[in-house]
Design a protein around this motif. Structure first.
Motif, mmCIF file in Angstrom:
data_model
loop_
_atom_site.group_PDB
_atom_site.id
_atom_site.type_symbol
_atom_site.label_atom_id
_atom_site.label_comp_id
_atom_site.label_asym_id
_atom_site.label_seq_id
_atom_site.Cartn_x
_atom_site.Cartn_y
_atom_site.Cartn_z
ATOM 1 N N ALA A 131 0.817 -1.221 0.000
ATOM 2 C CA ALA A 131 0.000 0.000 0.000
ATOM 3 C C ALA A 131 0.846 1.264 0.000
ATOM 4 C CB ALA A 131 -0.945 -0.004 1.198
ATOM 5 N N ASN A 132 1.958 1.247 0.738
ATOM 6 C CA ASN A 132 2.811 2.433 0.825
ATOM 7 C C ASN A 132 4.053 2.350 -0.059
ATOM 8 O OD1 ASN A 132 1.161 3.699 2.760
ATOM 9 N ND2 ASN A 132 2.130 2.566 4.422
ATOM 10 N N ALA A 133 4.210 1.236 -0.765
ATOM 11 C CA ALA A 133 5.421 1.025 -1.557
ATOM 12 C C ALA A 133 5.339 1.730 -2.915
ATOM 13 C CB ALA A 133 5.648 -0.471 -1.765
ATOM 14 N N CYS A 134 6.506 1.930 -3.508
ATOM 15 C CA CYS A 134 6.594 2.499 -4.851
ATOM 16 C C CYS A 134 7.651 1.731 -5.624
ATOM 17 C CB CYS A 134 6.952 3.984 -4.805
ATOM 18 S SG CYS A 134 7.159 4.707 -6.457
ATOM 19 N N VAL A 135 7.208 1.002 -6.650
ATOM 20 C CA VAL A 135 8.109 0.216 -7.486
ATOM 21 C C VAL A 135 8.198 0.868 -8.863
ATOM 22 C CG1 VAL A 135 8.551 -2.060 -8.502
ATOM 23 C CG2 VAL A 135 7.458 -1.882 -6.243
ATOM 24 N N VAL A 136 9.423 1.017 -9.358
ATOM 25 C CA VAL A 136 9.644 1.571 -10.694
ATOM 26 C C VAL A 136 10.351 0.509 -11.534
ATOM 27 C CG1 VAL A 136 10.694 3.416 -12.050
ATOM 28 C CG2 VAL A 136 9.813 3.904 -9.771
ATOM 29 N N GLY A 137 9.690 0.058 -12.580
ATOM 30 C CA GLY A 137 10.235 -0.999 -13.425
ATOM 31 C C GLY A 137 11.214 -0.483 -14.466
ATOM 32 N N LEU A 138 11.659 -1.405 -15.305
ATOM 33 C CA LEU A 138 12.589 -1.026 -16.373
ATOM 34 C C LEU A 138 12.239 -1.834 -17.624
ATOM 35 C CD1 LEU A 138 16.345 -0.271 -15.946
ATOM 36 C CD2 LEU A 138 15.513 -1.428 -17.996
ATOM 37 N N LYS A 149 -4.421 -2.881 -13.625
ATOM 38 C CA LYS A 149 -5.050 -3.672 -12.564
ATOM 39 C C LYS A 149 -6.104 -2.867 -11.812
ATOM 40 C CE LYS A 149 -1.626 -7.170 -11.405
ATOM 41 N NZ LYS A 149 -0.802 -7.741 -10.336
ATOM 42 N N GLU A 150 -7.230 -3.510 -11.585
ATOM 43 C CA GLU A 150 -8.274 -2.871 -10.797
ATOM 44 C C GLU A 150 -7.768 -2.678 -9.370
ATOM 45 O OE1 GLU A 150 -12.941 -3.647 -9.549
ATOM 46 O OE2 GLU A 150 -12.025 -4.848 -11.149
ATOM 47 N N GLY A 151 -7.880 -1.485 -8.872
ATOM 48 C CA GLY A 151 -7.378 -1.186 -7.537
ATOM 49 C C GLY A 151 -5.943 -0.725 -7.523
ATOM 50 N N GLY A 152 -5.301 -0.759 -8.714
ATOM 51 C CA GLY A 152 -3.936 -0.261 -8.825
ATOM 52 C C GLY A 152 -2.882 -1.267 -8.411
ATOM 53 N N SER A 153 -1.649 -0.848 -8.461
ATOM 54 C CA SER A 153 -0.487 -1.681 -8.141
ATOM 55 C C SER A 153 0.561 -0.801 -7.494
ATOM 56 C CB SER A 153 0.062 -2.311 -9.428
ATOM 57 O OG SER A 153 1.357 -2.849 -9.219
ATOM 58 N N VAL A 192 12.033 6.862 -21.431
ATOM 59 C CA VAL A 192 11.087 7.816 -20.868
ATOM 60 C C VAL A 192 10.355 7.083 -19.750
ATOM 61 C CG1 VAL A 192 9.064 9.251 -21.298
ATOM 62 C CG2 VAL A 192 10.770 8.938 -23.101
ATOM 63 N N VAL A 193 10.295 7.676 -18.580
ATOM 64 C CA VAL A 193 9.588 7.042 -17.469
ATOM 65 C C VAL A 193 8.088 7.242 -17.671
ATOM 66 C CG1 VAL A 193 9.232 6.965 -14.980
ATOM 67 C CG2 VAL A 193 11.521 7.346 -15.891
ATOM 68 N N VAL A 194 7.369 6.127 -17.755
ATOM 69 C CA VAL A 194 5.921 6.188 -17.961
ATOM 70 C C VAL A 194 5.195 5.845 -16.665
ATOM 71 C CG1 VAL A 194 6.061 5.667 -20.417
ATOM 72 C CG2 VAL A 194 5.837 3.788 -18.794
ATOM 73 N N THR A 195 3.999 6.365 -16.540
ATOM 74 C CA THR A 195 3.144 6.159 -15.368
ATOM 75 C C THR A 195 1.739 5.791 -15.862
ATOM 76 O OG1 THR A 195 2.373 8.446 -15.316
ATOM 77 C CG2 THR A 195 4.439 7.960 -14.134
ATOM 78 N N PRO A 196 0.851 5.403 -14.948
ATOM 79 C CA PRO A 196 -0.518 5.096 -15.380
ATOM 80 C C PRO A 196 -1.188 6.253 -16.120
ATOM 81 C CG PRO A 196 -0.161 4.264 -13.165
ATOM 82 C CD PRO A 196 1.052 5.077 -13.519
#
Length: 208
Positions: A131-138, A149-153, A192-196
């Protein structure tokens, strides 16, 4: 191909260190924007693939840029988990670090490839810390599914680089050689860093 640091044949690929820096910068800004710097219960986990030489600069760029932009972040709370590039091993490696440091309640995570970061996301979910984490992929080729995803990730972003651009660069080198032109020795594709919020616009058909 290089000999003594000098390229003797044209190279086309991703700009690994710069892509790592892009992730480090995004995470550093996230940490600052969310007042996470200087907190005792916040940790940074970098998923590394030290046995793959092309992946090492990614982790180095992530570490260097994050610590440059967040000089007050306690480096004793920066951890590394080495894995083999697969989601399963990424999950196992991340879970071991998370379990060993129960004092960390908020995890910032990035790494050498998308699979490792998704594995870490699953480990955070299993530990009840997503819930409080932040993951940045590559790569963003798995992040696009996390974003849907429903409810986010807890995967909040990912460094996207165009495989099409790498392929086009390779073809251009071949065409130059066929036509007797001197090819560029290095063609490095940035990310380029992408987000939802912006991944569909930036990734186009690759966001599907």
């Amino acid at each position: 191909m290089e000999i003594n640091g000098e390229k003797i044949a044209p190279w086309v690929g991703i700009n690994a260190y710069k892509i790592g820096e892009a992730n480090g910068e995004w995470l550093a800004n996230y940490a600052k924007d969310n007042s996470l710097v200087g907190k005792d219960d916040v940790g940074l986990l970098i998923m590394t693939m030290d046995t793959v030489s092309s992946c090492v600069p990614r982790g180095e760029g992530e570490y260097d840029k994050f610590t440059e932009l967040c000089p007050d972040f306690d480096t004793a709370k920066i951890f590394k988990a080495d894995y083999d590039g697969t989601t399963d091993k990424g999950n196992t490696a991340a879970a071991a670090v998370i379990t060993a440091h129960p004092e960390i309640k908020t995890w910032l995570v990035t790494g050498a490839n998308e699979e490792g970061c998704v594995g870490a996301a699953r480990a955070l979910e299993s530990a009840g810390l997503d819930a409080n984490a932040c993951v940045v992929g590559l790569g963003a080729y798995m992040a696009k599914d996390e974003f849907k995803k429903e409810g986010g990730s807890c995967m909040k972003a990912s460094a996207y680089f165009s495989a099409e651009s790498v392929g086009a660069g390779s073809i251009q080198v071949l065409l130059d050689m066929i036509n007797g032109k001197e090819p560029v020795l290095e063609t490095a594709v940035d990310a380029v860093v992408v987000t939802p919020e912006n991944y569909k616009e930036i990734m186009g058909k690759y966001a599907e």
